[in-house]
Design a protein around this motif. Sequence first.
Motif, PDB file in Angstrom:
ATOM      1  N   MET A  74       0.787   4.243  -2.594  1.00  0.00           N
ATOM      2  CA  MET A  74       0.563   5.611  -2.124  1.00  0.00           C
ATOM      3  C   MET A  74       1.662   6.536  -2.632  1.00  0.00           C
ATOM      4  SD  MET A  74       0.146   6.536   1.862  1.00  0.00           S
ATOM      5  CE  MET A  74      -0.881   5.169   2.221  1.00  0.00           C
ATOM      6  N   PHE A 120      -3.489   8.077  -4.620  1.00  0.00           N
ATOM      7  CA  PHE A 120      -3.098   8.236  -3.217  1.00  0.00           C
ATOM      8  C   PHE A 120      -4.263   7.877  -2.308  1.00  0.00           C
ATOM      9  CE2 PHE A 120      -2.166  10.488   0.622  1.00  0.00           C
ATOM     10  CZ  PHE A 120      -0.793  10.504   0.717  1.00  0.00           C
ATOM     11  N   GLN A 121      -5.438   8.424  -2.664  1.00  0.00           N
ATOM     12  CA  GLN A 121      -6.642   8.234  -1.879  1.00  0.00           C
ATOM     13  C   GLN A 121      -7.015   6.744  -1.814  1.00  0.00           C
ATOM     14  OE1 GLN A 121      -9.705  10.365  -3.863  1.00  0.00           O
ATOM     15  NE2 GLN A 121     -11.146  10.200  -2.218  1.00  0.00           N
ATOM     16  N   ALA A 140      -5.117   4.213  -2.157  1.00  0.00           N
ATOM     17  CA  ALA A 140      -4.153   3.473  -1.337  1.00  0.00           C
ATOM     18  C   ALA A 140      -4.482   3.625   0.143  1.00  0.00           C
ATOM     19  CB  ALA A 140      -2.744   3.975  -1.626  1.00  0.00           C
ATOM     20  N   VAL A 141      -4.889   4.820   0.558  1.00  0.00           N
ATOM     21  CA  VAL A 141      -5.274   5.023   1.965  1.00  0.00           C
ATOM     22  C   VAL A 141      -6.505   4.185   2.287  1.00  0.00           C
ATOM     23  CG1 VAL A 141      -6.030   6.720   3.647  1.00  0.00           C
ATOM     24  CG2 VAL A 141      -4.282   7.314   2.022  1.00  0.00           C
ATOM     25  N   GLY A 188       1.288   7.576  -6.212  1.00  0.00           N
ATOM     26  CA  GLY A 188       0.352   8.703  -6.314  1.00  0.00           C
ATOM     27  C   GLY A 188       0.997  10.003  -5.880  1.00  0.00           C
ATOM     28  N   LEU A 189       1.731   9.947  -4.776  1.00  0.00           N
ATOM     29  CA  LEU A 189       2.378  11.165  -4.267  1.00  0.00           C
ATOM     30  C   LEU A 189       3.379  11.706  -5.282  1.00  0.00           C
ATOM     31  CD1 LEU A 189       2.662  12.975  -1.770  1.00  0.00           C
ATOM     32  CD2 LEU A 189       4.518  11.522  -1.029  1.00  0.00           C
ATOM     33  N   PHE A 235       0.844  -1.209   0.000  1.00  0.00           N
ATOM     34  CA  PHE A 235       0.000   0.000   0.000  1.00  0.00           C
ATOM     35  C   PHE A 235       0.870   1.246   0.000  1.00  0.00           C
ATOM     36  CE2 PHE A 235      -3.164  -2.701   2.459  1.00  0.00           C
ATOM     37  CZ  PHE A 235      -3.832  -3.050   1.317  1.00  0.00           C
ATOM     38  N   VAL A 236       1.943   1.189   0.808  1.00  0.00           N
ATOM     39  CA  VAL A 236       2.814   2.364   0.882  1.00  0.00           C
ATOM     40  C   VAL A 236       3.411   2.653  -0.494  1.00  0.00           C
ATOM     41  CG1 VAL A 236       4.960   3.228   1.840  1.00  0.00           C
ATOM     42  CG2 VAL A 236       3.298   2.139   3.322  1.00  0.00           C
TER      43      VAL A 236
END
Lengths: 192, 145, 149
Positions: free
Chosen positions: C23, C46-47, C49-50, C26-27, C19-20
């Motif tokens: 994320m 990003f969203q 993944a959160v 996306g970042l 997941f990281v």
Amino acid sequence: MELILTSLLFLALVTTAVAIALVRRLFAVVMLAGVFSLLSAMLFVLMDAVDVAFTEAAVGAGISSVLMLGTIALTARSEKRPTHYSLVPLSIVILTGLVLIYGTLDMPNFGDPMSPVQTHVGPDYIQRTPTDIDVPNIVTAVLASYRGFDTLGEVTVVFTAGLGVVLLISGLGRRIRRSRREDKAPSKGAKN
Amino acid sequence: MDHHLILRVVTQILVAPILLYGLYVQFHGDFGPGGGFQAGVIFAVGFILYGIVFGLRRLRSKFPDHVIHKLVALGVLIYAGTGVVNMALGGNFLDYNVLSPDPVQGQHWGIIAVELGVGVTVFGVMMAIYYAFAGRPPSLDDKDW
Amino acid sequence: MEFNFDLPFILGHLNYWLFVILMLTGLYIVVARGNLLKKIVGLNIFQVAVFMLYISMGKVAGGTAPILTGTAGEAYSNPLPHVLILTAIVVGIATTSLGLALIVRINETYGTIEEDEILEMDQQKGQSELDAINKAAAATDAQGAASKK
């Protein structure tokens, strides 16, 4: 078996995300974003979140693609070639990642039934739903009844965001201003 | 899209089942996966598909902007109104036990009303957003794609 | 803190690390790419993944989806993260569309949706405004000097 499926889906998800970063045609970016949403919906099903998967498939792959295509039609077709390359963003991202991974080391194992998440309100909802509310879908029971106030707030956020979009680009503000001007000067308004 | 005969025929067949499915998801949300959020989106998707294939003008003549804008507010009002009715009947805000002599039945009524409010608002917002984006004069020609 | 990196630990944490990674992709798109629409897509990644991180915390090994089956002793996954994320997805699309609407307005004002070009235009506009102010100030100074004479 589940682990293999999860890993394969992840591989596909990361590939799609990297492709989104690299592709410069915005049409392809939007289509890849739709693919990304569908893949993540599959992953949600694997993690037992059927309601979430349903929403993600309908929203992410359906509405979101339509809106982004609408934006492309109103703006530009492709991303311009970047004028400069810098290592600063990449290093910041990698640093953030290392910190986040360090943070996950404390977390309980995936699927651990004794983790803090599973030992507070969650089981309580599962136990009380049959007697309190008596609907089979616990997610609906929590969403609409136990946490109804929360959902009211979410609906208001959706309402406000919709209002914002309408005021920003639907031309409603312009129409209102025009009708006000016509009210002030009724003789000029006859032209329309 | 006047020249896409297959798309037009398929859309005509598909729109009604999509809307029916939206209703199913809305009212079957207590029993299976689904609920107001998903149903609102699916219901809007049916109309948006119609709008994409047959043109925004035709959709707008059936479903004018001011109706959509009222729906957006109506959903929030249904939701909050359910809470106010509960208070009038002597309960707490959004505590559905008082809606019916049998508290469990009251919960059922309350959930249906609240989910309906959610569905109406989500449907209205999705339609309003689609109208706003599709109603602007595009800067790209059809052939540019 | 002491961690023993054995196989159960790695298998139990592998999904968090994945997941990281997602994320961060996306970042990276958000911070490194100049196109505003692509930034929005990056934010969406990003969203999601959160969301996955939240959902994965609610998963119980051997559990099933939280819809009551009527069988006694059935293990269910935690419904609470599902509720939170379900509403968050719909709120997410509403806010995304607000961002897209802002992009449309930016394109109408600046004629571009590339961050670099917008910044450049802003700087040029700021510079020309500054020049105009300086010129006006110089003119009033000269006037003041002339009237003193």
